[in-house]
Design a protein around this motif. Sequence first.
Motif, mmCIF file in Angstrom:
data_model
loop_
_atom_site.group_PDB
_atom_site.id
_atom_site.type_symbol
_atom_site.label_atom_id
_atom_site.label_comp_id
_atom_site.label_asym_id
_atom_site.label_seq_id
_atom_site.Cartn_x
_atom_site.Cartn_y
_atom_site.Cartn_z
ATOM 1 N N GLU A 126 46.366 44.487 49.805
ATOM 2 C CA GLU A 126 47.525 45.260 50.259
ATOM 3 C C GLU A 126 47.152 46.607 50.865
ATOM 4 N N ASP A 127 46.174 47.289 50.311
ATOM 5 C CA ASP A 127 45.856 48.633 50.784
ATOM 6 C C ASP A 127 44.697 48.681 51.769
ATOM 7 N N LEU A 128 43.687 47.839 51.568
ATOM 8 C CA LEU A 128 42.539 47.828 52.488
ATOM 9 C C LEU A 128 42.725 46.814 53.607
ATOM 10 N N GLY A 129 43.638 45.880 53.426
ATOM 11 C CA GLY A 129 43.917 44.890 54.470
ATOM 12 C C GLY A 129 42.878 43.797 54.583
ATOM 13 N N LEU A 130 42.255 43.445 53.461
ATOM 14 C CA LEU A 130 41.252 42.385 53.495
ATOM 15 C C LEU A 130 41.923 41.024 53.682
ATOM 16 N N HIS A 131 41.176 40.106 54.279
ATOM 17 C CA HIS A 131 41.639 38.735 54.495
ATOM 18 C C HIS A 131 41.142 37.811 53.388
ATOM 19 N N ARG A 132 39.950 38.125 52.846
ATOM 20 C CA ARG A 132 39.295 37.229 51.887
ATOM 21 C C ARG A 132 38.517 38.064 50.875
ATOM 22 N N ILE A 133 38.696 37.732 49.604
ATOM 23 C CA ILE A 133 37.950 38.401 48.540
ATOM 24 C C ILE A 133 37.296 37.327 47.675
ATOM 25 N N VAL A 134 36.033 37.538 47.358
ATOM 26 C CA VAL A 134 35.284 36.594 46.535
ATOM 27 C C VAL A 134 34.909 37.238 45.208
ATOM 28 N N ALA A 135 34.552 36.391 44.273
ATOM 29 C CA ALA A 135 33.930 36.792 43.014
ATOM 30 C C ALA A 135 32.724 35.879 42.851
ATOM 31 N N ARG A 136 31.560 36.470 42.665
ATOM 32 C CA ARG A 136 30.325 35.691 42.491
ATOM 33 C C ARG A 136 29.869 35.850 41.051
ATOM 34 N N LEU A 137 29.563 34.720 40.408
ATOM 35 C CA LEU A 137 29.160 34.815 39.017
ATOM 36 C C LEU A 137 28.165 33.743 38.634
ATOM 37 N N ASP A 138 27.420 34.040 37.625
ATOM 38 C CA ASP A 138 26.464 33.095 37.067
ATOM 39 C C ASP A 138 27.249 31.975 36.394
ATOM 40 N N GLU A 139 26.841 30.747 36.616
ATOM 41 C CA GLU A 139 27.537 29.589 36.056
ATOM 42 C C GLU A 139 27.658 29.650 34.534
ATOM 43 N N ARG A 140 26.697 30.286 33.879
ATOM 44 C CA ARG A 140 26.731 30.370 32.412
ATOM 45 C C ARG A 140 27.775 31.371 31.914
ATOM 46 N N ASN A 141 28.309 32.178 32.801
ATOM 47 C CA ASN A 141 29.297 33.184 32.417
ATOM 48 C C ASN A 141 30.694 32.552 32.446
ATOM 49 N N THR A 142 30.940 31.702 31.477
ATOM 50 C CA THR A 142 32.189 30.937 31.451
ATOM 51 C C THR A 142 33.411 31.830 31.223
ATOM 52 N N ALA A 143 33.250 32.932 30.500
ATOM 53 C CA ALA A 143 34.379 33.845 30.292
ATOM 54 C C ALA A 143 34.829 34.442 31.619
ATOM 55 N N SER A 144 33.876 34.793 32.472
ATOM 56 C CA SER A 144 34.219 35.355 33.777
ATOM 57 C C SER A 144 34.864 34.297 34.670
ATOM 58 N N ALA A 145 34.404 33.079 34.577
ATOM 59 C CA ALA A 145 35.025 31.997 35.355
ATOM 60 C C ALA A 145 36.491 31.832 34.954
ATOM 61 N N ARG A 146 36.780 31.929 33.668
ATOM 62 C CA ARG A 146 38.170 31.817 33.218
ATOM 63 C C ARG A 146 39.025 32.965 33.777
ATOM 64 N N VAL A 147 38.446 34.153 33.870
ATOM 65 C CA VAL A 147 39.175 35.302 34.423
ATOM 66 C C VAL A 147 39.598 35.024 35.858
ATOM 67 N N VAL A 148 38.652 34.646 36.708
ATOM 68 C CA VAL A 148 38.996 34.462 38.124
ATOM 69 C C VAL A 148 39.897 33.256 38.338
ATOM 70 N N GLU A 149 39.757 32.246 37.502
ATOM 71 C CA GLU A 149 40.654 31.097 37.603
ATOM 72 C C GLU A 149 42.079 31.497 37.215
ATOM 73 N N ARG A 150 42.234 32.349 36.197
ATOM 74 C CA ARG A 150 43.576 32.838 35.826
ATOM 75 C C ARG A 150 44.198 33.630 36.969
#
Length: 188
Positions: A126-150
Amino acid sequence: MLSPEYPLHTDRLLLRPMTTDDIDAMLLYKSRPEVVRFVPYGPLSRADITDRIAGRWGRTELTEPGQSLTLALEERGTGRLVGDAVLFWHSAEHRSGEVGYILSPEATGLGYATEAAAALLRLGFEDLGLHRIVARLDERNTASARVVERLGMRLEARLVQNEWFKGEWSTELVYAMLEDEWRESAQG
């Protein structure tokens, strides 16, 4: 360019620029190997944290691609620092960015990472006007995967053993969200 008015408010957090007053609280979690296991730096010393706050972690706005905005996550009710989150501005031409976060172990499992990352997605779209935002994470970091999926980010890539990371091969997951998807989720 992005120049937010601080602090940013979520239901339970204030997101604000880091200050030297945060050094001791940050040292409690950023010096622990198990906390920084999946981030691109090892345990930090007081001097490391001080230097980073004086440098890129002390930035309060994004003026050009290649910069990042790292914000302290403070509990609104207590004033306690519970972690930090970052928004990277990768490209103006492609309007792309990335989000990341790290929390104190005492603050994990409470939904703070999801709350903070949602605020950064809002800033980016909304403020920077980005078109696409990613999150990169280690596959073993399952807690972080749950965050981005939520958050509604979708898994786009699983890069098997693509990086020699902290003495071992790491499989990276890339999650992404587009501006249109953000707007749809924000309206729903």
